[in-house]
Design a protein around this motif. Structure first.
Motif, PDB file in Angstrom:
ATOM      1  N   UNK A  23       0.822  -1.211   0.000  1.00 24.38           N
ATOM      2  CA  UNK A  23       0.000   0.000   0.000  1.00 24.38           C
ATOM      3  C   UNK A  23       0.856   1.262   0.000  1.00 24.38           C
ATOM      4  N   UNK A  24       2.054   1.183   0.561  1.00 22.74           N
ATOM      5  CA  UNK A  24       2.926   2.362   0.608  1.00 22.74           C
ATOM      6  C   UNK A  24       3.334   2.829  -0.798  1.00 22.74           C
ATOM      7  N   UNK A  25       3.220   1.962  -1.798  1.00 20.98           N
ATOM      8  CA  UNK A  25       3.554   2.329  -3.177  1.00 20.98           C
ATOM      9  C   UNK A  25       2.479   3.208  -3.826  1.00 20.98           C
ATOM     10  N   UNK A  26       1.291   3.246  -3.224  1.00 17.99           N
ATOM     11  CA  UNK A  26       0.177   3.961  -3.831  1.00 17.99           C
ATOM     12  C   UNK A  26       0.428   5.455  -3.985  1.00 17.99           C
ATOM     13  N   UNK A  27       1.082   6.077  -3.025  1.00 16.13           N
ATOM     14  CA  UNK A  27       1.325   7.525  -3.103  1.00 16.13           C
ATOM     15  C   UNK A  27       2.046   7.895  -4.397  1.00 16.13           C
ATOM     16  N   UNK A  28       2.916   7.041  -4.884  1.00 17.96           N
ATOM     17  CA  UNK A  28       3.615   7.274  -6.154  1.00 17.96           C
ATOM     18  C   UNK A  28       2.775   6.769  -7.321  1.00 17.96           C
ATOM     19  N   UNK A  29       2.229   5.575  -7.198  1.00 13.58           N
ATOM     20  CA  UNK A  29       1.549   4.945  -8.334  1.00 13.58           C
ATOM     21  C   UNK A  29       0.192   5.557  -8.659  1.00 13.58           C
ATOM     22  N   UNK A  30      -0.358   6.363  -7.753  1.00 15.20           N
ATOM     23  CA  UNK A  30      -1.605   7.053  -8.104  1.00 15.20           C
ATOM     24  C   UNK A  30      -1.358   8.010  -9.276  1.00 15.20           C
ATOM     25  N   UNK A  31      -0.107   8.434  -9.461  1.00 14.98           N
ATOM     26  CA  UNK A  31       0.234   9.282 -10.608  1.00 14.98           C
ATOM     27  C   UNK A  31       0.155   8.492 -11.917  1.00 14.98           C
ATOM     28  N   UNK A  32       0.469   7.226 -11.864  1.00 18.04           N
ATOM     29  CA  UNK A  32       0.329   6.352 -13.030  1.00 18.04           C
ATOM     30  C   UNK A  32      -1.144   6.240 -13.402  1.00 18.04           C
ATOM     31  N   UNK A  33      -1.969   5.942 -12.403  1.00 20.34           N
ATOM     32  CA  UNK A  33      -3.410   5.812 -12.641  1.00 20.34           C
ATOM     33  C   UNK A  33      -4.002   7.119 -13.167  1.00 20.34           C
ATOM     34  N   UNK A  34      -3.612   8.230 -12.587  1.00 22.82           N
ATOM     35  CA  UNK A  34      -4.142   9.526 -13.017  1.00 22.82           C
ATOM     36  C   UNK A  34      -3.771   9.832 -14.464  1.00 22.82           C
ATOM     37  N   UNK A  35      -2.573   9.432 -14.875  1.00 22.44           N
ATOM     38  CA  UNK A  35      -2.143   9.662 -16.251  1.00 22.44           C
ATOM     39  C   UNK A  35      -2.984   8.825 -17.209  1.00 22.44           C
ATOM     40  N   UNK A  36      -3.240   7.585 -16.866  1.00 21.01           N
ATOM     41  CA  UNK A  36      -4.108   6.749 -17.707  1.00 21.01           C
ATOM     42  C   UNK A  36      -5.510   7.350 -17.788  1.00 21.01           C
ATOM     43  N   UNK A  37      -6.004   7.866 -16.668  1.00 22.91           N
ATOM     44  CA  UNK A  37      -7.334   8.483 -16.646  1.00 22.91           C
ATOM     45  C   UNK A  37      -7.412   9.691 -17.573  1.00 22.91           C
ATOM     46  N   UNK A  38      -6.330  10.481 -17.648  1.00 21.10           N
ATOM     47  CA  UNK A  38      -6.316  11.667 -18.523  1.00 21.10           C
ATOM     48  C   UNK A  38      -6.549  11.284 -19.981  1.00 21.10           C
TER      49      UNK A  38
END
Length: 164
Positions: free
Chosen positions: A11-26
């Motif tokens: 779960x600690x990886x989420x703070x960084x990987x949410x940027x990956x998800x947000x980019x896909x969402x864009x």
């Protein structure tokens, strides 16, 4: 349905990987995001990979720190593209994760990206570039994004540039 699978080792990886998800969402690219560990939940990891492939996952993104065997575990289980994002932390502050992710044996490729936020965002872009090989609409969006990025550099420069 085609989508990208994002798997984080903790779960600690989420703070960084949410940027990956947000980019896909864009770019309106569908994705799944789960936590599964190569070491602590290996069966969950294998089961998820098989299930995701059956449901249409075309690219896997693996984010893990320290020993960072998650990307390798994915590569051993699927022939779909695997993109590794090493996470900072641990005694070597991410260098161990970088080396573990980049040093895969021949025949088990993992595309390894940078540590941190840039690596997470570039993982999304790299996954989209793979998808864009057979998705013309996404390919056009990516080309348009490059134009926007280039214009931003020019705009930013004009705000501060000094040329003799």
């Amino acid at each position: 349905m085609n989508f990208v699978s994002i798997i984080m080792g903790s779960k600690s990886d989420y703070e960084i990987m949410k940027n990956c998800a947000a980019t896909l969402e864009q770019f309106n690219v569908k994705y799944e995001l789960i936590i599964s560990s190569a070491h602590r939940s290996p069966q969950r990891t294998k089961d998820y990979i098989r299930s995701a492939e059956e449901r249409g996952s075309k690219v896997f993104i693996a984010a893990a720190g320290m020993a960072a065997h998650l990307a390798g575990a994915l590569a051993a289980t699927t022939t779909k593209p695997v993109i590794g994002v090493p996470m900072k932390g641990g005694a070597m502050d991410g260098m161990d994760a970088m080396l573990s992710t980049v040093q895969m044996p021949a025949g088990m490729p993992v595309g390894t990206l940078a540590l941190g936020k840039s690596g997470a965002i570039n993982a999304a872009y790299f996954a989209m570039q793979i998808l864009a090989i057979s998705d013309k609409e996404l390919a056009i969006k990516l080309k348009e994004d490059r134009i926007v990025q280039a214009k931003k550099v020019e705009t930013d420069s004009k705000e501060i540039e000094v040329i003799l």
